[in-house]
Design a protein around this motif. Structure first.
Motif, short mmCIF file in Angstrom:
data_model
loop_
_atom_site.label_atom_id
_atom_site.label_comp_id
_atom_site.label_asym_id
_atom_site.label_seq_id
_atom_site.Cartn_x
_atom_site.Cartn_y
_atom_site.Cartn_z
N LEU A 151 0.85 -1.19 0.00
CA LEU A 151 0.00 0.00 0.00
C LEU A 151 0.89 1.24 0.00
CD1 LEU A 151 -2.69 -0.92 2.70
CD2 LEU A 151 -2.93 -1.06 0.21
N ALA A 152 0.43 2.29 -0.67
CA ALA A 152 1.14 3.57 -0.67
C ALA A 152 0.10 4.68 -0.66
CB ALA A 152 2.06 3.70 -1.88
N VAL A 153 0.12 5.52 0.37
CA VAL A 153 -0.82 6.63 0.51
C VAL A 153 -0.16 7.90 -0.01
CG1 VAL A 153 -2.25 7.96 2.10
CG2 VAL A 153 -1.91 5.50 2.48
N GLY A 157 -2.87 12.58 1.34
CA GLY A 157 -3.82 11.69 2.00
C GLY A 157 -5.09 11.44 1.23
N ARG A 158 -5.20 11.92 0.00
CA ARG A 158 -6.44 11.77 -0.76
C ARG A 158 -6.54 10.42 -1.46
NH1 ARG A 158 -6.89 16.43 -4.86
NH2 ARG A 158 -8.85 15.33 -5.27
N HIS A 159 -5.42 9.83 -1.81
CA HIS A 159 -5.44 8.61 -2.61
C HIS A 159 -4.58 7.52 -1.97
CE1 HIS A 159 -6.04 11.84 -5.81
NE2 HIS A 159 -7.20 11.22 -5.71
N VAL A 160 -4.95 6.28 -2.25
CA VAL A 160 -4.16 5.13 -1.82
C VAL A 160 -3.93 4.24 -3.04
CG1 VAL A 160 -6.20 3.85 -1.07
CG2 VAL A 160 -3.94 3.18 -0.23
N LEU A 161 -2.72 3.76 -3.19
CA LEU A 161 -2.37 2.85 -4.28
C LEU A 161 -2.21 1.45 -3.72
CD1 LEU A 161 0.12 3.44 -7.16
CD2 LEU A 161 0.36 1.38 -5.76
N SER A 162 -2.88 0.50 -4.36
CA SER A 162 -2.73 -0.92 -3.99
C SER A 162 -1.94 -1.61 -5.10
CB SER A 162 -4.09 -1.59 -3.81
OG SER A 162 -4.90 -1.46 -4.98
N GLN A 163 -0.94 -2.39 -4.69
CA GLN A 163 -0.06 -3.05 -5.65
C GLN A 163 -0.17 -4.56 -5.48
OE1 GLN A 163 4.07 -1.95 -5.35
NE2 GLN A 163 4.76 -3.49 -6.82
N VAL A 376 4.04 3.10 11.12
CA VAL A 376 4.09 3.97 12.28
C VAL A 376 3.20 5.19 12.04
CG1 VAL A 376 5.60 5.26 13.83
CG2 VAL A 376 6.46 3.21 12.67
N SER A 377 2.39 5.54 13.03
CA SER A 377 1.46 6.67 12.88
C SER A 377 2.23 7.97 12.70
CB SER A 377 0.56 6.76 14.12
OG SER A 377 1.34 7.02 15.27
N PRO A 378 1.61 9.00 12.09
CA PRO A 378 2.29 10.28 11.86
C PRO A 378 2.80 10.95 13.13
CG PRO A 378 0.35 10.12 10.47
CD PRO A 378 0.30 8.96 11.40
N ASP A 379 2.14 10.71 14.28
CA ASP A 379 2.63 11.29 15.53
C ASP A 379 3.67 10.42 16.22
OD1 ASP A 379 1.13 9.21 16.52
OD2 ASP A 379 -0.37 10.47 17.51
N GLY A 380 3.95 9.25 15.63
CA GLY A 380 4.98 8.37 16.16
C GLY A 380 4.59 7.61 17.40
N LYS A 381 3.31 7.66 17.79
CA LYS A 381 2.90 7.03 19.04
C LYS A 381 2.35 5.61 18.87
CE LYS A 381 1.73 11.45 21.27
NZ LYS A 381 0.65 12.23 21.93
N ASP A 416 -0.06 -5.75 4.44
CA ASP A 416 0.61 -4.47 4.57
C ASP A 416 -0.33 -3.49 5.25
OD1 ASP A 416 2.73 -2.75 4.35
OD2 ASP A 416 2.30 -2.12 2.30
N ALA A 417 0.25 -2.39 5.74
CA ALA A 417 -0.53 -1.34 6.39
C ALA A 417 0.12 0.00 6.11
CB ALA A 417 -0.62 -1.59 7.90
N ALA A 418 -0.69 1.06 6.11
CA ALA A 418 -0.17 2.41 5.86
C ALA A 418 -1.09 3.40 6.56
CB ALA A 418 -0.11 2.69 4.36
N TRP A 419 -0.51 4.56 6.93
CA TRP A 419 -1.27 5.59 7.63
C TRP A 419 -1.59 6.75 6.69
CZ3 TRP A 419 -2.97 5.96 12.76
CH2 TRP A 419 -2.58 4.90 13.60
N ALA A 420 -2.77 7.36 6.91
CA ALA A 420 -3.07 8.63 6.26
C ALA A 420 -2.24 9.71 6.94
CB ALA A 420 -4.56 8.95 6.38
N PRO A 421 -1.77 10.72 6.19
CA PRO A 421 -0.88 11.74 6.78
C PRO A 421 -1.46 12.49 7.97
CG PRO A 421 -0.84 11.87 4.39
CD PRO A 421 -1.95 10.92 4.74
N ASP A 422 -2.81 12.63 8.04
CA ASP A 422 -3.39 13.35 9.17
C ASP A 422 -3.51 12.49 10.42
OD1 ASP A 422 -5.47 11.66 8.52
OD2 ASP A 422 -6.87 13.24 7.94
#
Length: 858
Positions: A151-153, A157-163, A376-381, A416-422
């Motif tokens: 996955l690639a966001v 944060g508007r789009h996600v690509l699945s491969q 890892v979440s954008p806030d690193g927590k 796989d996993a990915a976070w939205a930027p917000d």
């Protein structure tokens, strides 16, 4: 009216027309009479004086003929559903009225028809439907169609690509809407890598001259890398979208050993630069940039383990040995690039280092499985860990390493996993799907009210207005839909009084369960009221089902048991010799039962007598049985071919249709279903294609493309035969198989008549529809060109019957041939003669005569 002139009721006329039409069409198809051969036979018959003149037709009256022809030719009616054998049916409908006609098809005005081919229809969410589809039940939003590997966001944060292995797709995160035109010339093709690039997302793809970094949304080129290819591999996109790192391998000509190194190609440069010198013998497996683009992780396949570099300075920040010599370990950076996370596969542990100090932090642990990915979440927590565990993944506290929650998946492991930027949502790749989840609760944030897995069963309501679909992985799900609009319809909750392990019958209204002691029970799924309880004393019971006519059928160790639920009476106990009975089916209005064993053996019984009709060694997998219980569909072993078996006569099957040739190229058969009238069959092979073929000839009437590679096993025609519902991905598509609005109609009535002779099923079907809309021209053509056969002289038939008992063999043989030729037209007289006592000498002569008069369909 035609019925009045023939001295019978309308219902009787229809019933006779139906039986006769089926009988004649099947006989002619088996004997090779189709198209030009049929017309030649009719011409020869007329020339020989065995048919009445065309005036016989007009003697019935124009109004009577017009009404009868109109009814037969109506869309969905008996004639319209028979395709290129229409001329055969027309002969019977007009000339042999005493022999055949079918019950009118149920009205289908509630079902929409497909728009003209140049128009695009959309589903309830606004997504385009494939040509020929009238509705989508559920949705394939965020359904990739094959296992999602990465996955690639996008940076905004508007789009996600699945491969996947063969293709990539781009979706809107907020709505799950697919963007099929994204990527320009790179759309739908396999790619080398993908990743955030500035505010967007980019892909690394092949070209004839080298690699290219392209914007996944627009297809615009961000970076050209001419000459890169060959022994280059493992690219990683720098998050700012201005560079690509990759592994370059080469062979030392002197030592014949491989050398592997990392190169970085930056925008604005004509050549790549080396990150670190070539490494002898040790191949490199993974590259990953930190979110701030400042650091790069390199995983070696040998003892060197994992390294973290600062490319701008060439400084090595961290080196973690790999004593276990694992080549597929996973790792991740914190958003600021200061922390580095890496799994220790054999111990369900995630290790963490502070890259500024080089010190290892508190490790995180999870309960089971192999780590497939870290996010890892954008806030690193928070850290999301995807593992090989088939039904769960973990959310961990990044500071303490302790689990925050264990989350149940929607089926299959999370790859796989990915976070939205917000940081408000994270996304997981679960089998073929992308799931958007709320960061605080891990609950699914976008749900199109469909199935978690492809539907395994599709059921129409008797009125054709609703469709019920079900899937049983990872949990049983029953959904009900409006067949015309695709809107979901509420399904009453299942009663808690029913055991959880009880199987739903498919339409959500009933449930059955057989225990190890051989006791079979059935319930009303909504109220929990027990409908039946049968002690078979034949444990174990392998299969139990409640039929629509409320018969409970159970296949036990030694016999198949049929129980009438309403009368609480055992109808039949039918012994079998199966090692294991896989499934059973009651057909022909409850008069026939067909059972299939694991050893690919089919057994047919009559009900309620229990008389054994046929036992067949199929050599393939059972797919469907016709409504009259006479024909069976199987796929050949190892697959790729649908075969039609005659359960009355036995013998070798006829190949109905194939896909992909033989052997390794053959496409596995996902489903094959008879239409309600048995005259067409829907076939789905692995892949997006769905076929509708004529049963009598195998000619393709429709070819549909679902656009989804994961064709499911669920498929069923609507009760009126005008629509077909097939599972496609997580959703179900409803196809229009009436033919309205599809194909180019004939230019004239003469052209339509000529098309009836063509072997092309599509042309034949279009010709039927054309003539149905022009009843005056249809009557004229029938009266001029298809005169009916004259009814044989009863005295002559009686004489032939008497000669079956003649002393001379030649005389008996001549009488047998003569009776076989008139068996259909003289059926009643032959039935009466057969009921009388005949001599042993004449007994053999009846077999071929009676076989010729026996109705056969399709």
């Amino acid at each position: 009216m035609a019925a009045a002139r023939l001295g019978c009721s309308v219902s009787t006329l229809k019933r006779r027309l139906d039986a006769g039409r089926d009988r004649l069409a099947a006989r002619l198809a088996r004997r090779g009479f189709a198209g030009p051969a049929l017309l030649a036979a009719l011409t020869a018959a007329q020339a020989s004086g065995r048919v009445a003149p065309p005036a016989w037709v007009t003697s019935l009256g124009e109004d009577s003929l017009r009404g009868g022809v109109t009814e037969l030719l109506q869309p969905g009616g008996p004639l319209a559903l028979f395709g290129k054998t229409t001329a055969v049916v027309a002969v019977l409908a007009v000339g042999l009225a005493v022999a055949g006609g079918g019950p009118a098809q149920p009205p289908a005005e509630q079902m929409p028809t497909a728009p003209p081919l140049h128009e695009t229809r959309v589903d309830r969410l606004g997504d385009p439907l494939p040509p020929g589809a009238v509705a989508r039940l559920g949705s394939n939003r965020l359904h990739h169609g094959e296992e999602v590997e990465r996955l690639a966001v996008s940076g905004d944060g508007r789009h996600v690509l699945s491969q996947g292995k063969s293709a990539w797709k781009l979706w809107e995160v907020e709505t799950g809407k697919p963007l099929p035109g994204a990527g320009g010339k790179y759309a739908g093709k396999a790619i080398l890598a993908a990743g955030p690039a500035g505010r967007g997302v980019a892909v690394v793809a092949w070209t004839d001259t080298g690699w290219v970094l392209a914007d996944a949304l627009t297809g615009a080129t961000l970076l050209n890398m001419p000459g890169v290819g060959g022994h280059a591999s493992g690219p990683a996109v720098r998050p700012d979208g201005k560079a690509v790192a990759y592994v370059q391998s080469r062979v030392d000509e002197r030592t014949r050993s491989w050398w592997h190194g990392v190169k970085i190609w930056e925008a604005g440069k004509t050549e790549p630069t080396d990150l670190a010198g070539p490494v002898n013998r040790v191949f490199l497996t993974q590259l990953l940039y930190s979110p701030d683009s400042r650091r790069l992780a390199v995983q070696h396949g040998g003892d060197e383990g994992t390294q973290v570099w600062e490319p701008a300075t060439g400084k090595l920040l961290l080196q973690v040995p790999n004593p276990e010599n694992l080549v597929t370990q996973k790792y991740a950076f914190s958003p600021d690039g200061r922390r580095f996370y890496k799994d220790q596969r054999t111990k369900q542990k995630i290790r963490c280092w502070d890259l500024d100090t080089g010190t290892e932090q508190t490790p995180s642990t999870f309960a089971e499985g192999i780590c497939y990915g870290l996010a890892v979440s954008p806030d690193g927590k928070t850290v999301v860990i995807s593992t090989s565990s088939p039904q769960v993944f973990w959310v961990l506290d990044a500071a303490t390493g302790k689990p925050i929650r264990q989350v149940r998946t929607r089926g299959g492991s999370v790859t796989d996993a990915a976070w939205a930027p917000d940081g408000k949502r994270f996304l997981t790749a679960e089998r073929d799907d992308v799931i958007v989840r709320d960061a605080a609760t891990a609950a699914v944030a976008f749900d199109p009210q469909g199935h978690w897995f492809m539907p395994g069963g599709v059921f129409w309501s008797p009125d054709g207005k609703q469709v019920t679909t079900w899937s049983n992985f990872p949990v049983l799900q029953v959904r009900r839909w409006d067949a015309a609009t695709g809107q979901p319809v509420a399904v009453p909750p299942r009663s808690p009084a029913i055991p959880a392990e009880a199987a739903d019958t498919g339409d959500g209204t009933r449930a059955t369960f057989a225990d190890k002691a051989g006791v079979v029970r059935a319930w009303d799924a909504v109220t929990g009221r027990e409908l039946a309880r049968v002690e078979t004393k034949d444990a174990p019971v392998w299969h139990a089902t409640l039929t629509r006519d409320r018969n409970l059928v159970a296949a036990g160790r030694t016999a198949v048991h049929v129980w009438d639920v309403d009368r609480a009476k055992m109808l039949a106990t039918l012994p079998h010799t199966f090692k294991e009975a896989l499934t059973v089916r009651v057909t022909a209005g409850g008069r026939r039962l067909v059972a299939l064993g694991r050893e690919s053996t089919a057994v047919v019984w009559e009900l309620p007598s229990g008389k054994l009709v046929r036992r067949l060694e199929l050599g393939g997998r059972w797919l469907d049985v016709s409504a009259d219980g006479r024909f069976l569909l199987t796929d050949s072993h190892p697959g790729g071919r649908v075969e039609l078996w005659d359960l009355d006569t036995g013998g070798r099957p006829r190949v109905l249709t194939t896909k992909g040739g033989d052997g390794a190229d053959a496409k596995p058969v996902m489903f094959a279903r008879f239409a309600p009238d048995g005259r067409s069959v829907a076939v789905g092979f692995r892949g997006p294609e769905v076929l509708v073929v004529e049963t009598a000839t195998g000619g393709r009437r429709f070819t549909f493309d679902s656009g989804v590679e994961t064709t499911g096993y669920g498929a069923e025609f609507s009760p009126d035969g005008r629509c077909l519902a097939t599972a496609a991905g997580r959703s179900t598509l409803v196809w229009d198989v009436s033919g309205e609005g599809r194909g180019r109609p004939p230019a004239s009535a003469e052209a339509a008549w000529a098309d009836l002779k063509e072997p092309d099923a599509v042309k034949g079907f279009a010709a039927v529809r054309y003539l149905a809309a022009r009843k005056d021209e249809a009557v004229r053509l029938l009266s001029e060109r298809v005169p009916p056969a004259r009814r044989p002289d009863p005295e002559q038939v009686a004489a032939w019957v008497a000669r079956l008992a003649a002393d001379e063999f030649a005389e008996r043989e001549a009488a047998e041939r003569a009776l076989a030729g008139v068996a259909d037209a003289a059926r009643r007289q032959l039935e009466a003669a057969l009921a009388e006592t005949v001599s042993p000498r004449s007994g053999g002569g009846w077999r071929p005569c009676w076989a010729a008069a026996t109705p056969r369909s399709p």
